[in-house]
Design a protein around this motif. Structure first.
Motif, PDB file in Angstrom:
ATOM      1  N   ALA A 110     -27.634  13.142  -3.287  1.00  0.00           N
ATOM      2  CA  ALA A 110     -26.680  12.948  -4.392  1.00  0.00           C
ATOM      3  C   ALA A 110     -26.858  13.988  -5.493  1.00  0.00           C
ATOM      4  N   PRO A 111     -28.080  14.238  -5.968  1.00  0.00           N
ATOM      5  CA  PRO A 111     -28.239  15.211  -7.056  1.00  0.00           C
ATOM      6  C   PRO A 111     -27.815  16.632  -6.680  1.00  0.00           C
ATOM      7  N   LEU A 112     -27.952  17.000  -5.401  1.00  0.00           N
ATOM      8  CA  LEU A 112     -27.617  18.372  -5.005  1.00  0.00           C
ATOM      9  C   LEU A 112     -26.186  18.505  -4.505  1.00  0.00           C
ATOM     10  N   ALA A 113     -25.481  17.410  -4.373  1.00  0.00           N
ATOM     11  CA  ALA A 113     -24.105  17.463  -3.875  1.00  0.00           C
ATOM     12  C   ALA A 113     -23.231  18.316  -4.796  1.00  0.00           C
ATOM     13  N   GLY A 114     -22.484  19.222  -4.192  1.00  0.00           N
ATOM     14  CA  GLY A 114     -21.571  20.053  -4.964  1.00  0.00           C
ATOM     15  C   GLY A 114     -22.194  21.285  -5.578  1.00  0.00           C
ATOM     16  N   ARG A 115     -23.500  21.425  -5.478  1.00  0.00           N
ATOM     17  CA  ARG A 115     -24.149  22.612  -6.028  1.00  0.00           C
ATOM     18  C   ARG A 115     -23.818  23.834  -5.161  1.00  0.00           C
ATOM     19  N   SER A 116     -23.618  24.964  -5.798  1.00  0.00           N
ATOM     20  CA  SER A 116     -23.381  26.213  -5.085  1.00  0.00           C
ATOM     21  C   SER A 116     -24.714  26.754  -4.567  1.00  0.00           C
ATOM     22  N   ILE A 117     -24.785  27.046  -3.283  1.00  0.00           N
ATOM     23  CA  ILE A 117     -26.015  27.565  -2.674  1.00  0.00           C
ATOM     24  C   ILE A 117     -25.920  29.092  -2.657  1.00  0.00           C
ATOM     25  N   GLU A 118     -26.668  29.723  -3.528  1.00  0.00           N
ATOM     26  CA  GLU A 118     -26.625  31.185  -3.606  1.00  0.00           C
ATOM     27  C   GLU A 118     -27.381  31.835  -2.457  1.00  0.00           C
ATOM     28  N   THR A 119     -28.581  31.324  -2.177  1.00  0.00           N
ATOM     29  CA  THR A 119     -29.392  31.889  -1.103  1.00  0.00           C
ATOM     30  C   THR A 119     -30.144  30.771  -0.383  1.00  0.00           C
ATOM     31  N   ALA A 120     -30.480  31.033   0.875  1.00  0.00           N
ATOM     32  CA  ALA A 120     -31.374  30.164   1.636  1.00  0.00           C
ATOM     33  C   ALA A 120     -32.334  31.069   2.391  1.00  0.00           C
ATOM     34  N   PHE A 121     -33.606  30.687   2.383  1.00  0.00           N
ATOM     35  CA  PHE A 121     -34.629  31.521   3.016  1.00  0.00           C
ATOM     36  C   PHE A 121     -35.451  30.646   3.952  1.00  0.00           C
ATOM     37  N   PHE A 122     -35.643  31.111   5.185  1.00  0.00           N
ATOM     38  CA  PHE A 122     -36.444  30.410   6.179  1.00  0.00           C
ATOM     39  C   PHE A 122     -37.711  31.219   6.426  1.00  0.00           C
ATOM     40  N   GLY A 123     -38.860  30.654   6.003  1.00  0.00           N
ATOM     41  CA  GLY A 123     -40.114  31.374   6.133  1.00  0.00           C
ATOM     42  C   GLY A 123     -41.170  30.530   6.823  1.00  0.00           C
ATOM     43  N   GLY A 124     -42.376  31.057   6.884  1.00  0.00           N
ATOM     44  CA  GLY A 124     -43.437  30.348   7.601  1.00  0.00           C
ATOM     45  C   GLY A 124     -44.806  30.798   7.178  1.00  0.00           C
ATOM     46  N   GLY A 125     -45.781  30.541   8.058  1.00  0.00           N
ATOM     47  CA  GLY A 125     -45.595  30.227   9.456  1.00  0.00           C
ATOM     48  C   GLY A 125     -44.784  31.291  10.195  1.00  0.00           C
ATOM     49  N   THR A 126     -44.238  30.842  11.312  1.00  0.00           N
ATOM     50  CA  THR A 126     -43.406  31.717  12.129  1.00  0.00           C
ATOM     51  C   THR A 126     -42.100  31.004  12.407  1.00  0.00           C
ATOM     52  N   SER A 127     -41.094  31.298  11.607  1.00  0.00           N
ATOM     53  CA  SER A 127     -39.800  30.618  11.750  1.00  0.00           C
ATOM     54  C   SER A 127     -39.215  30.830  13.142  1.00  0.00           C
ATOM     55  N   SER A 128     -39.375  32.032  13.674  1.00  0.00           N
ATOM     56  CA  SER A 128     -38.756  32.359  14.961  1.00  0.00           C
ATOM     57  C   SER A 128     -39.516  31.774  16.133  1.00  0.00           C
ATOM     58  N   MET A 129     -40.591  31.002  15.886  1.00  0.00           N
ATOM     59  CA  MET A 129     -41.289  30.305  16.957  1.00  0.00           C
ATOM     60  C   MET A 129     -40.465  29.126  17.467  1.00  0.00           C
ATOM     61  N   LEU A 130     -39.517  28.647  16.668  1.00  0.00           N
ATOM     62  CA  LEU A 130     -38.668  27.545  17.096  1.00  0.00           C
ATOM     63  C   LEU A 130     -37.852  27.951  18.320  1.00  0.00           C
ATOM     64  N   THR A 131     -37.758  27.035  19.276  1.00  0.00           N
ATOM     65  CA  THR A 131     -36.934  27.293  20.450  1.00  0.00           C
ATOM     66  C   THR A 131     -35.461  27.255  20.071  1.00  0.00           C
ATOM     67  N   ASN A 132     -34.618  27.686  20.981  1.00  0.00           N
ATOM     68  CA  ASN A 132     -33.191  27.689  20.679  1.00  0.00           C
ATOM     69  C   ASN A 132     -32.668  26.276  20.393  1.00  0.00           C
TER      70      ASN A 132
END
Length: 494
Positions: A110-132
């Motif tokens: 609810a608090p984040l609803a409608g907020r504009s998302i300027e950027t999203a970052f996926f880090g780790g760890g190893t983000s690309s270790m996730l399978t498809n």
């Protein structure tokens, strides 16, 4: 002009290194030795934080926000890495983590609803270790809550992804879900150094992955490089830069090796296990990179970032350093670091504790602090100095006080040492010497109260190799020491 030769780049760098008066800076406590030199990315630091009610984070969320998603799983333990991670997770562990991530996100629906998302970052760890399939699950969860269609979406890739038979499928999934910027942890183009770092990839995989990304239409690539690595010579550093330029890299994050007592590489340094570059050599490496990249048309973004593109290096970095206090970073996942509603905070860094709290539907905040007006001003100066600088006019308009008056003592000390400059347009920036000593510059703006709290926490840590606060405090504050008043208190206590 063409690529400078090794001899030319080295001669230039050595000449420039004489402009940095290390003896003077050390005498004035404006240079940190390589073991204690750590850039300031959060303020106040973890060691100055306490308990924080997560509900406080929902009180003043900005209209536009940034998101961070932490994927803590890895196939190997890189010797220099101190971020939250789990090596070779057992079956079902990743699926449980993704489900917990979904629960954590629901806490702020609810608090984040409608907020504009300027950027999203996926880090780790190893983000690309996730399978498809796991990647598809992750993005399906996110799309239920956030619209990333107009956002800069960055995803960290480990070069070993090139060895996976479904590498193209994973990249296709990322592209189709809005990822438009990829970050590759290359670190070095020296095969022997990569082995010492236990990176789990070789030079060949870097070339393969970059080639695959280009073939699939992923044009916005940022490559991470480190100087000051074990057994790294000036020649191998030059060869790394040239090698990456040869494959067409247009954006770099180039930074010195950072040491923490909880990392294997810090023990390698203390035991003399490998040869490491000293302060002078690290400065020469900095200037070698500067000479080569400037000659070829690259320009600085934030101080460790270089780009050949006309647009900013990354929206994410620009917002972090130049948006001041209207930039709210919302982290999801174990070990995530956030800044929301004038609160600096950490999520739980222990994976089991994170899972239990998230599964209960809580926001798994571990430590945090509500920033005072004084903290906000100090944080603003520290972060903006690492990028485009601090506008004196904007500072006074935002905080109602003159920056030059409020920080008169700090500015006088830094100006006399040649580390800062105020332009005719009224913008406070770092000089070249200031960039190289940016951690020490930032420390000048730490309040005595914050320094003392950090030092008090540090004094209570009995085992620096296993303590979670020590492992995750990304700041030089406690390393630098307490104020004279606090040192006297410690001395009396002993």
């Amino acid at each position: 002009m063409g690529v400078p030769s090794y001899c030319e780049a080295l001669e230039f760098a050595i000449d420039r290194s004489y402009d940095i008066n290390l003896d003077m800076l050390r005498a004035r406590k404006l240079h940190l030795d390589i073991y204690n030199d750590y850039p300031v990315g959060t303020y106040p630091p973890l060691k100055a934080m306490g308990t924080l009610n997560p509900e406080r984070l929902l009180s003043e969320i900005a209209s536009s926000i940034d998101l961070y998603f932490h994927i803590p799983f890895c196939n190997q333990y890189c010797t220099f890495c101190h971020f939250a991670k789990e090596i070779n997770p057992r079956p079902g562990r990743v699926e449980r983590y993704l489900a917990a991530l979904d629960k954590e996100m629901s806490w702020s629906d609810a608090p984040l609803a409608g907020r504009s998302i300027e950027t999203a970052f996926f880090g780790g760890g190893t983000s690309s270790m996730l399978t498809n399939p796991q990647l598809k699950t992750l993005f399906d969860m996110i799309k239920q809550r956030f619209d990333l269609s107009k956002s800069e979406v960055s995803f960290e890739l480990h070069p070993s992804l090139a060895r996976q038979v479904d590498a193209a499928d994973r990249i296709s999934t990322l592209l189709s879900n809005g990822v438009n910027r990829f970050v590759l942890g290359v670190q070095s183009f020296d095969q022997n150094i990569l082995r010492i770092l236990n990176r789990g990839h070789g030079v060949h995989e870097v070339r393969q992955l970059v080639k695959l990304l280009n073939k699939m239409g992923a044009r916005n690539l940022s490559l991470d490089l480190i100087y000051g690595l074990p057994r790294q010579t000036l020649r191998s550093w030059y060869d790394t830069l040239i090698g990456l330029l040869d494959i067409g890299a247009e954006t770099f994050n180039i930074f010195p090796l950072l040491f923490k007592s909880t990392d294997p590489i810090a023990r390698h340094l203390s035991r003399g296990q490998y040869q490491f570059a000293g302060a002078k050599e690290r400065i020469i490496m900095h200037f070698m990179a500067e000479h080569i990249l400037t000659r070829l048309g690259y320009r600085h973004g934030p101080i460790f970032y270089w780009t050949k593109r006309s647009q900013p290096h990354a929206v994410q970095q620009t917002r972090k350093y130049d948006s001041w206090n209207d930039n709210n970073l919302i982290p999801f996942g174990v070990g995530g670091v956030g800044y929301v509603s004038q609160c600096q905070f950490y999520n739980e860094v222990d994976l089991d504790r994170y899972l239990l709290r998230a599964e209960r539907g809580e926001k798994p905040v571990w430590k945090g602090i509500v920033l005072s007006q004084d903290d906000l001003m100090r944080r603003t100066v520290m972060l903006a100095l690492r990028s485009s600088g601090v506008s004196l006019f904007r500072f006074e308009k935002e905080f109602g006080v003159s920056l030059e008056e409020y920080f008169r003592r700090e500015l006088k000390k830094l100006r006399e040492a040649g580390l800062i400059n105020i332009s005719n347009e009224g913008v406070l920036t770092l000089t070249t010497a200031g960039i190289i000593n940016s951690s020490a510059v930032s420390l000048q703006f730490f309040s005595n109260h914050v320094l003392d709290r950090a030092a008090r926490t540090d004094s209570r840590i009995s085992d620096k190799r296993s303590d979670l606060i020590e492992r995750h405090d990304y700041s030089p504050a406690a390393r630098y020491g307490a104020t004279a008043e606090m040192q006297a208190v410690f001395s009396q206590g002993r």
